[in-house]
Design an enzyme around this catalytic site. Structure first.
Site, mmCIF file in Angstrom:
data_model
loop_
_atom_site.group_PDB
_atom_site.id
_atom_site.type_symbol
_atom_site.label_atom_id
_atom_site.label_comp_id
_atom_site.label_asym_id
_atom_site.label_seq_id
_atom_site.Cartn_x
_atom_site.Cartn_y
_atom_site.Cartn_z
ATOM 1 N N GLU A 31 0.804 -1.200 0.000
ATOM 2 C CA GLU A 31 0.000 0.000 0.000
ATOM 3 C C GLU A 31 0.845 1.261 0.000
ATOM 4 O O GLU A 31 0.967 1.942 0.993
ATOM 5 C CB GLU A 31 -0.961 -0.011 1.183
ATOM 6 C CG GLU A 31 -0.301 -0.313 2.504
ATOM 7 C CD GLU A 31 -0.870 0.506 3.614
ATOM 8 O OE1 GLU A 31 -2.087 0.470 3.787
ATOM 9 O OE2 GLU A 31 -0.109 1.197 4.279
ATOM 10 N N CYS A 87 -6.037 -1.259 0.295
ATOM 11 C CA CYS A 87 -4.991 -1.867 1.097
ATOM 12 C C CYS A 87 -5.309 -3.333 1.280
ATOM 13 O O CYS A 87 -6.467 -3.733 1.238
ATOM 14 C CB CYS A 87 -4.948 -1.160 2.448
ATOM 15 S SG CYS A 87 -3.889 -1.971 3.623
ATOM 16 N N CYS A 147 -4.990 -3.725 6.310
ATOM 17 C CA CYS A 147 -6.175 -3.361 7.090
ATOM 18 C C CYS A 147 -7.330 -3.521 6.130
ATOM 19 O O CYS A 147 -7.875 -2.564 5.602
ATOM 20 C CB CYS A 147 -6.074 -1.947 7.622
ATOM 21 S SG CYS A 147 -4.953 -0.896 6.705
ATOM 22 N N HIS A 206 -11.712 0.181 5.584
ATOM 23 C CA HIS A 206 -12.310 1.125 4.627
ATOM 24 C C HIS A 206 -13.726 0.686 4.261
ATOM 25 O O HIS A 206 -14.607 1.501 4.023
ATOM 26 C CB HIS A 206 -11.446 1.235 3.369
ATOM 27 C CG HIS A 206 -10.088 1.798 3.650
ATOM 28 N ND1 HIS A 206 -9.905 3.070 4.140
ATOM 29 C CD2 HIS A 206 -8.856 1.262 3.547
ATOM 30 C CE1 HIS A 206 -8.610 3.286 4.316
ATOM 31 N NE2 HIS A 206 -7.957 2.209 3.964
ATOM 32 N N ARG A 218 -4.575 1.533 12.813
ATOM 33 C CA ARG A 218 -3.550 2.565 12.657
ATOM 34 C C ARG A 218 -4.027 3.967 13.031
ATOM 35 O O ARG A 218 -3.263 4.909 12.943
ATOM 36 C CB ARG A 218 -3.010 2.552 11.224
ATOM 37 C CG ARG A 218 -2.164 1.344 10.968
ATOM 38 C CD ARG A 218 -1.786 1.127 9.540
ATOM 39 N NE ARG A 218 -1.056 -0.124 9.438
ATOM 40 C CZ ARG A 218 -1.620 -1.323 9.438
ATOM 41 N NH1 ARG A 218 -2.928 -1.437 9.495
ATOM 42 N NH2 ARG A 218 -0.889 -2.418 9.381
ATOM 43 N N SER A 275 -2.685 6.888 8.131
ATOM 44 C CA SER A 275 -1.309 7.187 7.734
ATOM 45 C C SER A 275 -1.187 8.569 7.108
ATOM 46 O O SER A 275 -0.099 9.127 7.057
ATOM 47 C CB SER A 275 -0.771 6.106 6.782
ATOM 48 O OG SER A 275 -0.601 4.905 7.497
ATOM 49 N N CYS A 306 2.459 0.425 6.814
ATOM 50 C CA CYS A 306 2.826 -0.897 6.277
ATOM 51 C C CYS A 306 3.902 -0.718 5.239
ATOM 52 O O CYS A 306 3.607 -0.638 4.050
ATOM 53 C CB CYS A 306 1.655 -1.541 5.561
ATOM 54 S SG CYS A 306 0.176 -1.529 6.483
ATOM 55 N N CYS A 323 11.182 -0.841 3.959
ATOM 56 C CA CYS A 323 11.939 0.314 3.437
ATOM 57 C C CYS A 323 13.237 -0.104 2.769
ATOM 58 O O CYS A 323 13.870 -1.049 3.172
ATOM 59 C CB CYS A 323 12.321 1.263 4.561
ATOM 60 S SG CYS A 323 11.157 1.316 5.885
#
Lengths: 175, 546
Positions: free
Chosen positions: B14, B61, B64, B68, B458, B481, B525, B528
């Site tokens: 996401e 996403c 989660c 939504h 979140r 986020s 989420c 990196c």
């Protein structure tokens, strides 16, 4: 002695043409054939880590996917054993990274399932469209045949062709 | 200008997040958070039937997966004025609670723990001493010297084969790791067990939600899982819930406490100032006034002064984001007109808009929820928090930190998980009385405006819909986020994660594990990829972080 559990898992992203071939093979198998109780056919989509539970609960795993292996488009592959991580890592699409990670994590949980990857070299996985290219579409019967061959190797009993295609979701499921 | 460290992540599910920090004398002096992916679902929805919206937005996403869906359905219900049956409220709470249990376990063990736990160091542990330690701190059902020896051997075979898999690309051996080899081994073994637990916990969604991810049993008006409201299905849910909750109580909470005791200095790092919760889990048909986790706002860390949340004070800024214009707008009036310019720290630098409440940047998420409930004097939350502070012998100030954020997540998991039992009993009570109602019929109006406000793993999540001629005229959602990871606003005020990073000590710019600790504590989420640029040599180090 209980029969070994076998999972046929079609993975891929149907939004990018040949990237979805694994899912299309799983659909064709599900719609046209009936399998013995210890065989599950599943559309794994692009789920990756969400498949961990499913993968860790099977003894044999047959993955169907498009494989970039540097061959000619339409080439068919069978990859097994130690060759899997290397080959899978060489591919550059997200769902395969996830699948590899799921398989690796599976090892952390205990002995992972004995895994075979059946694949076809894609022609187009860039264009955003739901249909496979004609070339890769024409390989679906071959890929299905390869799946049957694996099932035979694993001594799976009778697989019967359905008299008419079964559309999943239209029957009452027992849980 | 100090040294700039760029963390440019690659995410699987996401969106991409890029974090840049400026380091001077080993301390983060400034920070920029940049969302690297455009979410155009609002545009896709325009002109469609409102009933399509929940299924579309749920695909934002894959982690989660339920939230939504829930907010979107509630936005339609608000626009139309539908009151759902009690059973629908309970089922939604149960599915939502299951989302928290699953999400928070996965976050702590699989997305966050390796910022604190050194896997390679675990290879030095004495299995016997590990068994003693584990018996002292946790009530885990597995243990003993031979169990830990087996785990150690399994990890060793990963390390030796060079196939680290989940444990690859990390900063093993970094001086910021403080656990003993035994504590590391215990945590790694629980990492593995948590994989098993989360795979089973995901099934909770399938029981009343048809499947996971992306459930299918909610509709505006109620739920569609009427056929599953039977004793055997309820029992199945209860069994899996209990298994998950036991893991939370006996393993997750003790592990968080054990790890926290080694990292008390992180009780002074990574904090923000302002906190926002919408509140969630209505316990009666009265809606948000009966929320288990109450809504509210806290400014400048004043716990004694929790204010009521006023949704009219929410706006989104685009002055520093890649959108047309400079105006900040309420989501009802929100527009999504992408206009990518270039990454410019001094100007526009993110696809994420900058949400503000009364003009202020607000942290959302577990810490905000726990602080609001604590500040309001909720007895259950207060006891959990006070016991934790006493156990670690630390003052309440440490809550405003990276450590506090991570602890709050664990505490709310156990709190919400406990409430799920109450809801299950309510459901059984209703069914026993013969109330098996799950849906309120309704007609699509010509016009309407509504919003669904929820508090999800979140943080605060809001969906706003405007219906015109029976179709979607405008749709906006502001996700957790966005609140936490949004950029600067028109006034140049920094966003929460940017604020949290400032002041973080960095031992080694080439291995900025300290930055990851705080970024991950917000639970974006992301996986990196880190590039560290040395301005003098322009050398780029690429390190992938988990």
């Amino acid at each position: 002695m209980a029969k070994p559990r076998i999972l046929v898992l079609g993975v891929g992203n149907i939004l990018f043409r040949d990237e979805g071939v694994g899912v299309r093979v799983a659909e064709a198998l599900e719609q046209n054939y009936e399998f013995p109780e210890n065989v599950t056919v599943m559309d794994g989509g692009t789920l990756g880590l969400n498949l961990l539970g499913t993968i860790s609960e099977t003894d044999h795993l047959i993955v169907v996917d498009c494989v970039r292996n540097g061959g000619e488009s339409g080439d068919l592959y069978r990859i097994s054993g130690d060759a899997i991580p290397e080959r899978v890592r060489a591919k550059n699409s997200l769902h395969q990274v996830d699948l590899l990670e799921s398989l690796t994590l599976c090892q952390a949980l205990g002995p992972p399932p004995k895994t075979v990857i059946l694949g076809v070299e894609p022609l187009d996985m860039e264009t955003m469209a739901l249909d496979l290219t004609d070339l890769v579409n024409s390989k679906i019967p071959d890929l299905m045949e390869m799946v049957f061959k694996e099932l035979k190797r694993l001594n799976v009993g009778e697989i019967t062709k359905r008299s008419k295609p079964h559309v999943p979701g239209c029957t009452s499921q027992t849980h | 200008m100090g040294q700039i460290i760029t963390i440019d992540p690659v995410t699987r599910i996401e969106g991409h997040l890029r974090i840049e920090v400026e380091v001077e004398n080993g301390i983060v002096k400034d920070a920029w958070s940049s969302g690297q992916m455009f979410r155009g679902i609002e545009i896709i929805l325009q002109g469609r039937d409102p009933r399509d919206a929940p299924l579309f937005v749920q695909r934002s996403c894959g982690v989660c997966t339920y939230v939504h869906y829930l907010s979107s359905v509630e936005a339609i219900e608000d626009a139309v004025g539908i009151k759902i049956p009690d059973n629908a409220r309970i089922i939604r709470n149960l599915l939502h609670g299951a989302q928290f249990q699953h999400d928070h376990i996965v976050h702590f063990y699989h997305l966050h723990a390796l910022d604190w736990v050194d896997v390679v160091n675990a290879l030095k542990a004495d299995p016997k001493a590990t068994a003693t330690l584990a018996d002292n701190v946790s009530n885990a059902p597995w243990g003993g010297a031979s169990y830990f020896k087996r785990v150690q051997e399994r990890v060793k075979s990963f390390v030796d084969s060079g196939q680290l898999g989940p444990f690859a690309n990390a900063y093993w051996g970094h001086p910021a790791y403080k656990l003993s080899p035994e504590a590391d081994l215990m945590a790694v073994s629980h990492y593995i067990e948590a994989l098993r637990v989360q795979a089973r916990a995901a099934k909770l969604h399938a029981i009343f939600g048809a499947k996971n991810p992306h459930l299918q049993s909610l509709v505006a008006g109620g739920v569609t899982c009427a056929a599953d409201l039977k004793p055997d299905r309820v029992a199945e849910f209860k069994y899996l819930w209990k298994e998950t909750q036991e893991f939370v109580k006996n393993v997750y909470i003790p592990d968080v406490l054990a790890v926290a005791s080694f990292y008390k200095d992180w009780g002074a790092i990574g904090g923000t100032s302002n906190y926002l919760a919408y509140g969630d889990f209505p316990q009666t048909g009265e809606g948000s006034s009966s929320d288990l986790m109450p809504g509210g706002t806290i400014f400048r860390r004043k716990l004694s002064d929790v204010k009521k949340m006023d949704e009219d004070k929410i706006t989104e800024h685009v002055a520093r984001s890649w959108y047309e214009g400079k105006k900040d707008l309420h989501p009802y009036k929100g527009v999504t007109e992408p206009n990518y310019t270039d990454y410019d720290r001094e100007d526009r630098y993110s696809w994420i808009k900058a949400p503000r409440y009364d003009g202020k940047s607000m942290e959302v998420g577990p810490l905000s929820r726990v602080l609001v409930a604590y500040g309001k004097g909720d007895p259950g939350v207060k006891k959990l928090v006070d016991d934790t502070l006493a156990h670690l012998s630390v003052p309440a100030d440490v809550l405003f930190s990276t450590l506090g954020r991570t602890a709050a997540r664990a505490l709310e998991t156990v709190f919400i998980g406990n409430a799920m039992e109450t809801w299950l009993n309510e459901l059984v009570g209703n069914l026993t009385k013969g109330d098996d109602s799950t849906y309120t019929p309704w007609e699509m109006p010509d016009k309407g405006m509504g919003r669904g406000l929820n508090d999800v793993p979140r943080g605060a999540l809001g969906h706003w819909i405007e219906i015109d001629k029976g179709k979607i005229k405008n749709y906006q959602y502001v996700v957790p986020s966005t609140w936490n990871l949004g950029p600067r606003d028109a006034k140049g005020q920094i966003g929460p994660v940017e604020e949290a990073l400032i002041g973080t000590p960095i031992a080694d710019p080439k291995r900025p594990v300290e930055v990851l600790r705080t970024v991950h504590s917000f639970d974006p989420c992301i996986a990196c990829a880190i590039h560290v640029i040395d301005p003098n040599s322009n050398e780029v180090y690429k390190v992938k972080a988990l």
